[in-house]
Enzyme design. Structure first.
Site, short mmCIF file in Angstrom:
data_model
loop_
_atom_site.label_atom_id
_atom_site.label_comp_id
_atom_site.label_asym_id
_atom_site.label_seq_id
_atom_site.Cartn_x
_atom_site.Cartn_y
_atom_site.Cartn_z
N TRP A 69 0.79 -1.04 0.11
CA TRP A 69 0.26 -0.45 -0.10
C TRP A 69 0.65 1.18 0.24
O TRP A 69 0.39 2.46 -0.57
CB TRP A 69 -1.19 0.00 0.90
CG TRP A 69 -1.83 1.12 1.20
CD1 TRP A 69 -3.01 1.58 0.69
CD2 TRP A 69 -1.42 2.53 2.09
NE1 TRP A 69 -3.39 2.99 1.55
CE2 TRP A 69 -2.18 3.52 1.82
CE3 TRP A 69 -0.09 2.81 2.80
CZ2 TRP A 69 -2.78 4.54 3.08
CZ3 TRP A 69 -0.66 3.95 3.66
CH2 TRP A 69 -1.54 4.82 3.44
N HIS A 70 2.17 0.45 0.74
CA HIS A 70 2.57 2.04 1.21
C HIS A 70 3.64 2.58 -0.79
O HIS A 70 3.80 3.94 -0.61
CB HIS A 70 3.89 2.27 2.26
CG HIS A 70 3.67 2.65 3.74
ND1 HIS A 70 2.69 1.38 3.59
CD2 HIS A 70 3.25 3.59 4.39
CE1 HIS A 70 2.00 1.43 5.19
NE2 HIS A 70 2.74 2.87 5.12
N GLY A 71 3.77 1.91 -1.55
CA GLY A 71 5.04 2.39 -2.66
C GLY A 71 4.09 0.97 -3.52
O GLY A 71 4.52 -0.72 -2.74
#
Lengths: 107, 471
Positions: free
Chosen positions: B327-329
């Site tokens: 989700w963060h990248g």
């Protein structure tokens, strides 16, 4: 209103309930803004100088320069300048073992 | 438009004045807030305002369709929910992961001897897309589960677009914000005082602590870890732990404070995370709105949590954290970071279950230090550009030399300050708010003005975007 999740806005004591919240808050913001306008004119000038160039920006920039000169003239800009100088000194300090090293960030 | 800038300050003063001037009509107030939110978002890229509106329409429409189905049509209700969530995931997947997955596919094809030129698109990542799509999905899931009544289009659009939380959270759920939108807000001295404290405190953490550590210590070391000594690498790892906390919690604090001055209550997002005694405890204190989202909608809602046995619970934990990392990248370093957290969380569960009777628990201080250092190792992967860079970094900590090139007394002081924040008494800000709320407005205005002046004199020239803007 009941809330599912905690919030930092939940204070451990009941509200004062004096009904003056909006007027009081607007007063706080207005005084803070006025104080900053008087004591932090350089930030306003720097911000205006960062805006896209144009006739309006040039006029605003000239006014901001005048405002900085005025507040400096009456001594209101001095506290910020002194604090900034102290902070820059703290940023420039090095441990004795690496005093010959340049600043890592090349500020 | 970044929070700690004069541009945002002037924008906010205008929004504050206009929205409180239409107190007579809550609908007009919300319309004005919506327009302000689109202007705020459009300051980055006007094209993506349409994406934001489209995303709100998708979730509003899907929720309406769900409630229009008769009670007995459970399968149809679920099918609409799945279609709505798939729509959100497609938006997120295209903008955030399209090129990443295509790159991986290209590598796999090349390894299989089937190398192809794949249609890479260099997709521009809309700011805050991970936040508003997660918000939309939770709204849909809550309406489907009848935890939340469907809201009007204006309210759903404002829920997803409201500028204080739009680009970097907290992920404010419909159940928290929609009931507030239905009532005309009221500003109390308590909300305003606490809001101002949070704004000023956030400004200090971001503009002074995070910016100074980032520029003076963390960025140069992580840029070329192989060129730095062990001491620098250790200091930069601790420095990054403090920087990311001060950066991200600052955004949350300012978002909560700004919303409070507009009359809305946002939930807590950080609670002294580095005093956690286990990784489970850490995730109850760090980015609480994301961790509770992942727990409620992914770990329990989609994967079943602990309902399918202990082994499956551990697998679910790992899967949740791997997806949380992604989700963060779109980078493997984020997946490794999530995997590390998932692995340790699962090990904590296994240890709790199978710890021999009579074995003592770790003393609190050791548990705290162990948890903190696991988190710091995770941050090295999180911050590194690649796995190789992270490996060089960790290798340098073991084998590097002693002489420091970048550590300064100021950086050391800021790292200690960033850690000390975690050991202040709980509710210190709230206690301060109770003291300040009784002051006359000019007195508090002077205090606020002087504090901002001091912070502005200390701040680094220019403000870097918040770390979480990229997510």
């Amino acid at each position: 209103m009941p809330h599912e999740t905690p919030s930092p806005l939940d204070l451990p004591e009941p509200d004062l309930e004096d009904g003056s919240g909006l007027g009081w808050t607007s007063g706080v913001i207005a005084v803070a803004a006025l104080l900053l306008l008087l004591t932090n004119a350089v930030s306003l000038r720097d911000w205006i100088n960062e805006q896209p160039p144009g006739p309006l920006q040039a006029r605003a920039s000239a006014l901001a320069d005048g405002w900085v000169a005025f507040t400096d003239g009456i001594g209101w800009g001095k506290p910020r300048a002194m604090l900034h100088e102290q902070w820059k000194r703290a940023e420039g300090a090095r441990f004795p073992s690496n005093e010959d090293q340049p600043a890592a960030d090349q500020r | 438009m970044l929070f700690p800038t004069l541009s945002f300050g002037l924008f906010f003063l205008l929004v504050y004045a206009v929205t409180w001037s239409v107190r007579g009509s809550n609908e007009w107030r919300k319309i004005l807030l919506l327009l302000a939110s689109w202007i705020f978002y459009g300051a980055w890229d006007w094209r993506f305002v349409a994406l934001l509106i489209g995303s709100a329409f998708l979730n509003w429409g899907a929720a309406r369709l769900i409630v229009l189905q008769p009670e007995e049509a459970q399968r149809r209700r679920k099918a609409i929910l799945i279609a709505g969530i798939a729509g959100n995931l497609m938006i997120l997947g295209f903008f955030k992961y399209y090129d990443f997955f295509l790159e991986q596919l290209g590598d796999v094809l090349a390894m299989a001897g089937l190398a192809r030129d794949l249609p890479m698109m260099q997709v521009v990542l809309p700011v805050g897309i991970s936040f508003f799509t997660f918000q939309g999905m939770s709204y849909l899931a809550d309406v489907h589960a009848r935890r939340l009544a469907p809201a009007a289009l204006l309210d759903v659009t404002l829920l997803m677009s409201f500028f204080p939380h739009l680009v970097a959270g907290p992920i404010v759920r419909g159940s928290d914000l929609l009931p507030q939108f239905r009532e005309t807000p009221r500003l109390t001295r308590e909300m305003a005082t606490m809001g101002l404290i949070l704004i000023v405190w956030g400004l200090f953490k971001k503009a002074v602590v995070a910016s100074e550590l980032s520029t003076g210590l963390v960025d140069p070391v992580f840029f070329d870890p192989g060129a730095h000594s062990r001491l620098d690498l250790i200091a930069a790892a601790y420095g990054y732990a403090v920087q990311i906390y001060c950066d991200f919690s600052a955004y949350s604090d300012m978002a909560i404070g700004i919303a409070a001055l507009l009359g809305y209550r946002f939930p807590l997002n950080f609670n002294q995370p580095y005093r956690a005694l286990s990784l489970q405890d850490f995730w109850r204190r760090w980015h609480i709105s994301l961790s509770s989202w992942l727990r409620d909608y992914l770990y329990i809602g989609a994967l079943g949590g602990n309902r399918k046995g202990f082994r499956r619970q551990c697998v679910n934990l790992m899967a949740t954290m791997l997806l949380g990392g992604l989700w963060h990248g779109a980078k493997w370093t984020f997946v490794i970071w999530g995997g590390l957290h998932g692995l340790v969380l699962a090990m904590e569960r296994i240890w709790d279950r199978y710890r021999p009777d009579g074995w003592p628990r770790l003393p609190r201080i050791l548990a705290l230090l162990l948890t903190f250092h696991i988190v710091v190792v995770g941050w090295i992967f999180f911050r590194s550009d690649s796995f190789t860079q992270a490996a060089i970094y960790l290798g340098g900590i073991v084998h590097g030399g002693q002489a420091s090139a970048v550590m300064t007394p100021l950086a050391v002081a800021l790292i200690f300050l960033g850690m000390a924040i975690h050991f202040t008494p709980p509710q210190m800000g709230q206690r301060l708010a109770l003291t300040l709320r009784g002051l006359p407005a000019p007195a508090l205005g002077m205090i606020a003005g002087i504090t901002i002046l001091i912070i502005d004199a200390m701040r680094f020239e220019g403000v870097a975007p918040f770390i979480y803007y990229q997510f």
